[in-house]
Write a protein that holds these residues in place. Structure first.
Motif, mmCIF file in Angstrom:
data_model
loop_
_atom_site.group_PDB
_atom_site.id
_atom_site.type_symbol
_atom_site.label_atom_id
_atom_site.label_comp_id
_atom_site.label_asym_id
_atom_site.label_seq_id
_atom_site.Cartn_x
_atom_site.Cartn_y
_atom_site.Cartn_z
ATOM 1 N N ASN A 37 0.820 -1.202 0.000
ATOM 2 C CA ASN A 37 0.000 0.000 0.000
ATOM 3 C C ASN A 37 0.859 1.260 0.000
ATOM 4 O O ASN A 37 0.554 2.240 -0.699
ATOM 5 N N LEU A 38 1.945 1.243 0.754
ATOM 6 C CA LEU A 38 2.821 2.403 0.827
ATOM 7 C C LEU A 38 3.480 2.691 -0.519
ATOM 8 O O LEU A 38 3.551 3.841 -0.966
ATOM 9 N N ASN A 39 3.946 1.609 -1.179
ATOM 10 C CA ASN A 39 4.710 1.777 -2.417
ATOM 11 C C ASN A 39 3.848 1.692 -3.668
ATOM 12 O O ASN A 39 4.318 1.995 -4.768
ATOM 13 N N GLY A 40 2.608 1.243 -3.526
ATOM 14 C CA GLY A 40 1.719 1.132 -4.675
ATOM 15 C C GLY A 40 2.080 0.023 -5.627
ATOM 16 O O GLY A 40 1.668 0.029 -6.790
ATOM 17 N N THR A 41 2.837 -0.967 -5.152
ATOM 18 C CA THR A 41 3.270 -2.068 -6.011
ATOM 19 C C THR A 41 3.482 -3.320 -5.172
ATOM 20 O O THR A 41 3.750 -3.240 -3.958
ATOM 21 N N LEU A 42 3.355 -4.479 -5.821
ATOM 22 C CA LEU A 42 3.650 -5.738 -5.138
ATOM 23 C C LEU A 42 5.147 -5.961 -4.983
ATOM 24 O O LEU A 42 5.580 -6.682 -4.079
ATOM 25 N N GLU A 43 5.928 -5.340 -5.846
ATOM 26 C CA GLU A 43 7.365 -5.551 -5.846
ATOM 27 C C GLU A 43 7.971 -5.144 -4.503
ATOM 28 O O GLU A 43 7.750 -4.040 -4.009
ATOM 29 N N GLY A 44 8.724 -6.069 -3.923
ATOM 30 C CA GLY A 44 9.390 -5.796 -2.661
ATOM 31 C C GLY A 44 8.511 -5.953 -1.438
ATOM 32 O O GLY A 44 8.984 -5.771 -0.314
ATOM 33 N N SER A 45 7.241 -6.296 -1.630
ATOM 34 C CA SER A 45 6.332 -6.420 -0.488
ATOM 35 C C SER A 45 6.435 -7.776 0.195
ATOM 36 O O SER A 45 6.044 -7.918 1.359
ATOM 37 N N GLY A 46 6.931 -8.778 -0.531
ATOM 38 C CA GLY A 46 6.998 -10.123 0.018
ATOM 39 C C GLY A 46 5.660 -10.830 0.040
ATOM 40 O O GLY A 46 5.516 -11.886 0.653
ATOM 41 N N ILE A 47 4.667 -10.282 -0.657
ATOM 42 C CA ILE A 47 3.320 -10.836 -0.595
ATOM 43 C C ILE A 47 3.241 -12.247 -1.184
ATOM 44 O O ILE A 47 2.390 -13.048 -0.799
ATOM 45 N N GLU A 48 4.163 -12.575 -2.098
ATOM 46 C CA GLU A 48 4.109 -13.905 -2.720
ATOM 47 C C GLU A 48 4.319 -15.021 -1.706
ATOM 48 O O GLU A 48 3.968 -16.174 -1.969
ATOM 49 N N SER A 49 4.869 -14.703 -0.539
ATOM 50 C CA SER A 49 5.054 -15.716 0.505
ATOM 51 C C SER A 49 3.767 -15.957 1.291
ATOM 52 O O SER A 49 3.696 -16.909 2.068
ATOM 53 N N HIS A 50 2.779 -15.102 1.115
ATOM 54 C CA HIS A 50 1.581 -15.174 1.944
ATOM 55 C C HIS A 50 0.292 -15.338 1.146
ATOM 56 O O HIS A 50 -0.652 -15.954 1.638
ATOM 57 N N ASN A 51 0.228 -14.770 -0.044
ATOM 58 C CA ASN A 51 -1.011 -14.775 -0.826
ATOM 59 C C ASN A 51 -0.786 -15.393 -2.201
ATOM 60 O O ASN A 51 0.341 -15.439 -2.693
ATOM 61 N N LEU A 52 -1.886 -15.834 -2.818
ATOM 62 C CA LEU A 52 -1.846 -16.312 -4.192
ATOM 63 C C LEU A 52 -1.692 -15.099 -5.109
ATOM 64 O O LEU A 52 -2.510 -14.186 -5.074
ATOM 65 N N VAL A 53 -0.641 -15.088 -5.919
ATOM 66 C CA VAL A 53 -0.363 -13.890 -6.715
ATOM 67 C C VAL A 53 -0.624 -14.075 -8.208
ATOM 68 O O VAL A 53 -0.684 -13.091 -8.947
ATOM 69 N N PHE A 54 -0.768 -15.293 -8.686
ATOM 70 C CA PHE A 54 -1.010 -15.508 -10.115
ATOM 71 C C PHE A 54 -2.514 -15.537 -10.367
ATOM 72 O O PHE A 54 -3.094 -16.544 -10.780
ATOM 73 N N ALA A 55 -3.139 -14.402 -10.092
ATOM 74 C CA ALA A 55 -4.604 -14.343 -10.066
ATOM 75 C C ALA A 55 -5.224 -14.563 -11.432
ATOM 76 O O ALA A 55 -6.227 -15.268 -11.567
ATOM 77 N N GLU A 56 -4.671 -13.945 -12.480
ATOM 78 C CA GLU A 56 -5.296 -14.050 -13.800
ATOM 79 C C GLU A 56 -5.343 -15.503 -14.276
ATOM 80 O O GLU A 56 -6.366 -15.972 -14.778
ATOM 81 N N GLY A 57 -4.241 -16.221 -14.122
ATOM 82 C CA GLY A 57 -4.212 -17.620 -14.546
ATOM 83 C C GLY A 57 -5.141 -18.479 -13.725
ATOM 84 O O GLY A 57 -5.847 -19.344 -14.252
ATOM 85 N N ARG A 58 -5.164 -18.243 -12.422
ATOM 86 C CA ARG A 58 -6.043 -19.033 -11.560
ATOM 87 C C ARG A 58 -7.510 -18.758 -11.889
ATOM 88 O O ARG A 58 -8.327 -19.685 -11.950
ATOM 89 N N VAL A 59 -7.852 -17.504 -12.121
ATOM 90 C CA VAL A 59 -9.245 -17.169 -12.434
ATOM 91 C C VAL A 59 -9.650 -17.719 -13.794
ATOM 92 O O VAL A 59 -10.812 -18.068 -14.006
ATOM 93 N N GLU A 60 -8.705 -17.851 -14.712
ATOM 94 C CA GLU A 60 -9.027 -18.494 -15.993
ATOM 95 C C GLU A 60 -9.424 -19.948 -15.756
ATOM 96 O O GLU A 60 -10.358 -20.460 -16.385
ATOM 97 N N LEU A 61 -8.754 -20.616 -14.821
ATOM 98 C CA LEU A 61 -9.152 -21.982 -14.477
ATOM 99 C C LEU A 61 -10.511 -21.984 -13.781
ATOM 100 O O LEU A 61 -11.341 -22.861 -14.030
ATOM 101 N N TYR A 62 -10.759 -21.007 -12.918
ATOM 102 C CA TYR A 62 -12.068 -20.897 -12.286
ATOM 103 C C TYR A 62 -13.161 -20.734 -13.336
ATOM 104 O O TYR A 62 -14.235 -21.332 -13.233
#
Length: 243
Positions: A37-62
Protein backbone atom coordinates in the motif's frame (compact mmCIF):
# COMPACT_ATOMS: atom_id res chain seq x y z
CA UNK A 1 -16.65 -19.04 18.54
CA UNK A 2 -16.48 -22.38 20.32
CA UNK A 3 -13.17 -24.18 20.14
CA UNK A 4 -11.42 -21.72 17.82
CA UNK A 5 -7.87 -20.71 18.61
CA UNK A 6 -7.87 -17.18 20.01
CA UNK A 7 -5.81 -15.57 17.28
CA UNK A 8 -8.05 -16.91 14.56
CA UNK A 9 -11.19 -15.24 15.89
CA UNK A 10 -12.38 -12.46 13.53
CA UNK A 11 -12.36 -9.79 16.23
CA UNK A 12 -8.79 -10.65 17.24
CA UNK A 13 -7.57 -10.65 13.65
CA UNK A 14 -9.36 -7.38 12.93
CA UNK A 15 -7.78 -5.71 15.95
CA UNK A 16 -4.35 -6.96 14.96
CA UNK A 17 -4.86 -5.68 11.40
CA UNK A 18 -5.84 -2.27 12.79
CA UNK A 19 -2.92 -2.17 15.22
CA UNK A 20 -0.43 -3.05 12.47
CA UNK A 21 -1.95 -0.82 9.79
CA UNK A 22 0.82 1.12 8.07
CA UNK A 23 3.54 -0.88 9.85
CA UNK A 24 5.90 -2.08 7.12
CA UNK A 25 7.91 -3.93 9.78
CA UNK A 26 4.99 -6.09 10.85
CA UNK A 27 5.28 -9.81 10.21
CA UNK A 28 3.22 -11.90 7.82
CA UNK A 29 0.34 -10.67 5.72
CA UNK A 30 -0.14 -7.33 7.45
CA UNK A 31 3.44 -6.17 6.95
CA UNK A 32 3.29 -7.16 3.27
CA UNK A 33 -0.01 -5.32 2.85
CA UNK A 34 1.48 -2.19 4.43
CA UNK A 35 4.50 -2.29 2.09
CA UNK A 36 2.34 -2.82 -1.01
CA UNK A 37 0.00 0.00 0.00
CA UNK A 38 2.82 2.40 0.83
CA UNK A 39 4.71 1.78 -2.42
CA UNK A 40 1.72 1.13 -4.67
CA UNK A 41 3.27 -2.07 -6.01
CA UNK A 42 3.65 -5.74 -5.14
CA UNK A 43 7.36 -5.55 -5.85
CA UNK A 44 9.39 -5.80 -2.66
CA UNK A 45 6.33 -6.42 -0.49
CA UNK A 46 7.00 -10.12 0.02
CA UNK A 47 3.32 -10.84 -0.59
CA UNK A 48 4.11 -13.90 -2.72
CA UNK A 49 5.05 -15.72 0.50
CA UNK A 50 1.58 -15.17 1.94
CA UNK A 51 -1.01 -14.78 -0.83
CA UNK A 52 -1.85 -16.31 -4.19
CA UNK A 53 -0.36 -13.89 -6.71
CA UNK A 54 -1.01 -15.51 -10.11
CA UNK A 55 -4.60 -14.34 -10.07
CA UNK A 56 -5.30 -14.05 -13.80
CA UNK A 57 -4.21 -17.62 -14.55
CA UNK A 58 -6.04 -19.03 -11.56
CA UNK A 59 -9.24 -17.17 -12.43
CA UNK A 60 -9.03 -18.49 -15.99
CA UNK A 61 -9.15 -21.98 -14.48
CA UNK A 62 -12.07 -20.90 -12.29
CA UNK A 63 -13.90 -19.66 -15.38
CA UNK A 64 -13.59 -23.16 -16.83
CA UNK A 65 -14.54 -24.88 -13.56
CA UNK A 66 -17.56 -22.64 -13.02
CA UNK A 67 -18.90 -22.83 -16.56
CA UNK A 68 -22.67 -23.06 -16.41
CA UNK A 69 -23.06 -21.42 -13.00
CA UNK A 70 -25.33 -18.35 -13.04
CA UNK A 71 -22.98 -15.69 -11.66
CA UNK A 72 -24.46 -12.24 -11.18
CA UNK A 73 -22.75 -11.65 -7.84
CA UNK A 74 -19.46 -12.98 -6.42
CA UNK A 75 -17.90 -12.44 -3.00
CA UNK A 76 -14.19 -12.95 -2.30
CA UNK A 77 -13.77 -13.50 1.45
CA UNK A 78 -10.42 -12.54 2.93
CA UNK A 79 -9.51 -10.98 -0.41
CA UNK A 80 -6.14 -9.56 0.71
CA UNK A 81 -4.80 -7.05 -1.81
CA UNK A 82 -7.72 -7.75 -4.14
CA UNK A 83 -5.73 -9.62 -6.80
CA UNK A 84 -8.28 -12.40 -7.24
CA UNK A 85 -11.29 -10.09 -6.88
CA UNK A 86 -9.86 -7.80 -9.57
CA UNK A 87 -9.24 -10.73 -11.91
CA UNK A 88 -12.76 -12.04 -11.25
CA UNK A 89 -14.22 -8.64 -12.17
CA UNK A 90 -12.35 -8.81 -15.50
CA UNK A 91 -13.28 -12.45 -16.18
CA UNK A 92 -16.97 -12.03 -15.28
CA UNK A 93 -17.78 -8.48 -16.48
CA UNK A 94 -21.54 -8.93 -16.01
CA UNK A 95 -21.18 -9.91 -12.35
CA UNK A 96 -20.78 -7.66 -9.34
CA UNK A 97 -17.63 -8.65 -7.42
CA UNK A 98 -17.24 -7.74 -3.74
CA UNK A 99 -14.05 -8.30 -1.78
CA UNK A 100 -14.01 -8.41 2.03
CA UNK A 101 -10.77 -8.00 3.97
CA UNK A 102 -9.96 -6.93 7.52
CA UNK A 103 -6.67 -5.13 6.71
CA UNK A 104 -7.11 -1.37 6.03
CA UNK A 105 -3.83 -1.36 4.07
CA UNK A 106 -4.96 -4.19 1.81
CA UNK A 107 -8.35 -2.60 1.15
CA UNK A 108 -6.75 0.78 0.37
CA UNK A 109 -4.43 -0.88 -2.17
CA UNK A 110 -7.26 -2.93 -3.71
CA UNK A 111 -9.57 0.05 -4.18
CA UNK A 112 -6.90 1.98 -6.06
CA UNK A 113 -5.68 -0.93 -8.18
CA UNK A 114 -8.95 -2.68 -9.04
CA UNK A 115 -11.76 -0.15 -9.52
CA UNK A 116 -14.07 -2.67 -11.26
CA UNK A 117 -14.55 -4.55 -7.99
CA UNK A 118 -15.98 -3.33 -4.68
CA UNK A 119 -14.01 -3.65 -1.46
CA UNK A 120 -15.03 -3.39 2.17
CA UNK A 121 -12.82 -3.47 5.26
CA UNK A 122 -14.50 -5.77 7.75
CA UNK A 123 -14.07 -9.06 9.56
CA UNK A 124 -16.45 -11.90 8.75
CA UNK A 125 -17.91 -13.39 11.91
CA UNK A 126 -20.96 -15.18 13.19
CA UNK A 127 -22.91 -12.00 13.86
CA UNK A 128 -22.21 -10.39 10.48
CA UNK A 129 -24.87 -9.52 7.97
CA UNK A 130 -23.31 -8.14 4.81
CA UNK A 131 -26.66 -6.92 3.49
CA UNK A 132 -26.20 -8.81 0.24
CA UNK A 133 -26.56 -12.35 -1.10
CA UNK A 134 -24.21 -13.92 -3.61
CA UNK A 135 -24.36 -16.56 -6.32
CA UNK A 136 -20.85 -17.62 -5.38
CA UNK A 137 -18.71 -17.04 -2.29
CA UNK A 138 -14.99 -17.74 -2.72
CA UNK A 139 -12.74 -18.51 0.25
CA UNK A 140 -9.07 -18.90 -0.73
CA UNK A 141 -7.01 -19.93 2.30
CA UNK A 142 -9.69 -18.29 4.46
CA UNK A 143 -8.52 -18.63 8.06
CA UNK A 144 -11.65 -20.10 9.67
CA UNK A 145 -11.31 -23.03 7.26
CA UNK A 146 -7.55 -23.33 7.83
CA UNK A 147 -5.29 -23.09 10.89
CA UNK A 148 -7.83 -25.07 12.95
CA UNK A 149 -9.35 -28.53 12.84
CA UNK A 150 -12.26 -27.53 15.08
CA UNK A 151 -15.50 -28.88 13.60
CA UNK A 152 -17.69 -26.37 15.46
CA UNK A 153 -15.71 -23.47 13.99
CA UNK A 154 -16.04 -24.83 10.47
CA UNK A 155 -19.76 -25.55 10.85
CA UNK A 156 -20.41 -22.12 12.33
CA UNK A 157 -18.73 -20.28 9.48
CA UNK A 158 -20.50 -22.42 6.91
CA UNK A 159 -23.79 -21.38 8.51
CA UNK A 160 -22.82 -17.69 8.34
CA UNK A 161 -21.76 -17.91 4.69
CA UNK A 162 -24.76 -20.01 3.67
CA UNK A 163 -26.99 -17.21 4.97
CA UNK A 164 -25.38 -14.97 2.33
CA UNK A 165 -25.98 -17.27 -0.66
CA UNK A 166 -28.77 -16.87 -3.18
CA UNK A 167 -31.22 -19.74 -3.59
CA UNK A 168 -29.01 -21.23 -6.32
CA UNK A 169 -25.70 -20.12 -4.82
CA UNK A 170 -22.64 -22.15 -3.87
CA UNK A 171 -19.56 -21.80 -1.71
CA UNK A 172 -16.01 -22.41 -2.98
CA UNK A 173 -13.22 -23.18 -0.51
CA UNK A 174 -9.67 -23.56 -1.77
CA UNK A 175 -6.75 -24.60 0.40
CA UNK A 176 -3.63 -26.74 0.38
CA UNK A 177 -3.74 -30.43 1.23
CA UNK A 178 -0.59 -29.91 3.31
CA UNK A 179 -2.92 -28.41 5.91
CA UNK A 180 -5.17 -31.48 6.01
CA UNK A 181 -4.88 -32.00 9.77
CA UNK A 182 -5.52 -28.35 10.62
CA UNK A 183 -8.24 -27.41 8.15
CA UNK A 184 -11.79 -28.15 7.06
CA UNK A 185 -10.41 -30.98 4.92
CA UNK A 186 -10.25 -33.27 7.95
CA UNK A 187 -13.94 -32.64 8.72
CA UNK A 188 -15.56 -33.04 5.30
CA UNK A 189 -17.16 -36.38 6.19
CA UNK A 190 -18.68 -34.86 9.32
CA UNK A 191 -20.29 -31.82 7.73
CA UNK A 192 -23.97 -31.85 6.86
CA UNK A 193 -26.29 -29.73 4.77
CA UNK A 194 -24.09 -29.48 1.67
CA UNK A 195 -23.27 -31.47 -1.42
CA UNK A 196 -19.47 -31.35 -1.58
CA UNK A 197 -17.51 -31.70 -4.82
CA UNK A 198 -13.73 -31.91 -4.63
CA UNK A 199 -11.33 -30.97 -7.46
CA UNK A 200 -7.53 -31.03 -7.40
CA UNK A 201 -6.21 -27.73 -8.78
CA UNK A 202 -3.16 -27.67 -11.08
CA UNK A 203 0.12 -26.45 -9.64
CA UNK A 204 0.79 -22.72 -9.99
CA UNK A 205 3.90 -23.28 -12.09
CA UNK A 206 1.81 -25.35 -14.52
CA UNK A 207 -1.27 -23.20 -15.08
CA UNK A 208 0.90 -20.13 -15.70
CA UNK A 209 1.93 -21.81 -18.96
CA UNK A 210 -1.05 -24.11 -19.57
CA UNK A 211 -4.22 -22.14 -18.81
CA UNK A 212 -6.40 -25.00 -20.08
CA UNK A 213 -7.82 -27.00 -17.20
CA UNK A 214 -7.57 -30.59 -18.54
CA UNK A 215 -4.00 -30.08 -19.82
CA UNK A 216 -2.92 -28.33 -16.63
CA UNK A 217 -4.38 -31.10 -14.48
CA UNK A 218 -2.71 -33.77 -16.62
CA UNK A 219 0.71 -32.09 -16.39
CA UNK A 220 0.25 -31.48 -12.67
CA UNK A 221 -0.46 -35.14 -12.03
CA UNK A 222 2.97 -36.16 -13.32
CA UNK A 223 4.71 -33.19 -11.67
CA UNK A 224 3.11 -34.14 -8.37
CA UNK A 225 4.24 -37.75 -8.70
CA UNK A 226 7.80 -36.58 -9.38
CA UNK A 227 8.06 -33.88 -6.70
CA UNK A 228 5.53 -34.89 -4.01
CA UNK A 229 4.48 -31.25 -3.77
CA UNK A 230 1.30 -30.50 -1.83
CA UNK A 231 -1.70 -29.88 -4.05
CA UNK A 232 -4.40 -27.21 -3.78
CA UNK A 233 -7.87 -28.61 -3.21
CA UNK A 234 -10.91 -26.84 -4.69
CA UNK A 235 -14.12 -27.59 -2.79
CA UNK A 236 -17.54 -26.67 -4.13
CA UNK A 237 -20.22 -26.76 -1.44
CA UNK A 238 -23.83 -26.53 -2.64
CA UNK A 239 -26.51 -26.24 0.08
CA UNK A 240 -28.96 -29.10 0.17
CA UNK A 241 -32.61 -28.06 0.14
CA UNK A 242 -34.40 -28.68 3.40
CA UNK A 243 -31.23 -28.75 5.53
Amino acid sequence: MTGAVDWIKPERLAQRALDESGDVNANGDFGSYAKANLNGTLEGSGIESHNLVFAEGRVELYRQLWRGLPLDSIADMGCGLGLTAGALADAFPNARVDGYELSPDAVSFARRRFPKANFECRAIGRDNDLGRRFDLILCQEFYPFTRTSDLDTHAEFLTVLRHHLTDHGCLIIELSERDFGTSILCNLERLSGFRIERTVMPFDRVFRYLPFLPLAQFASFFLGRATRMARNIHLKLTPLKGH
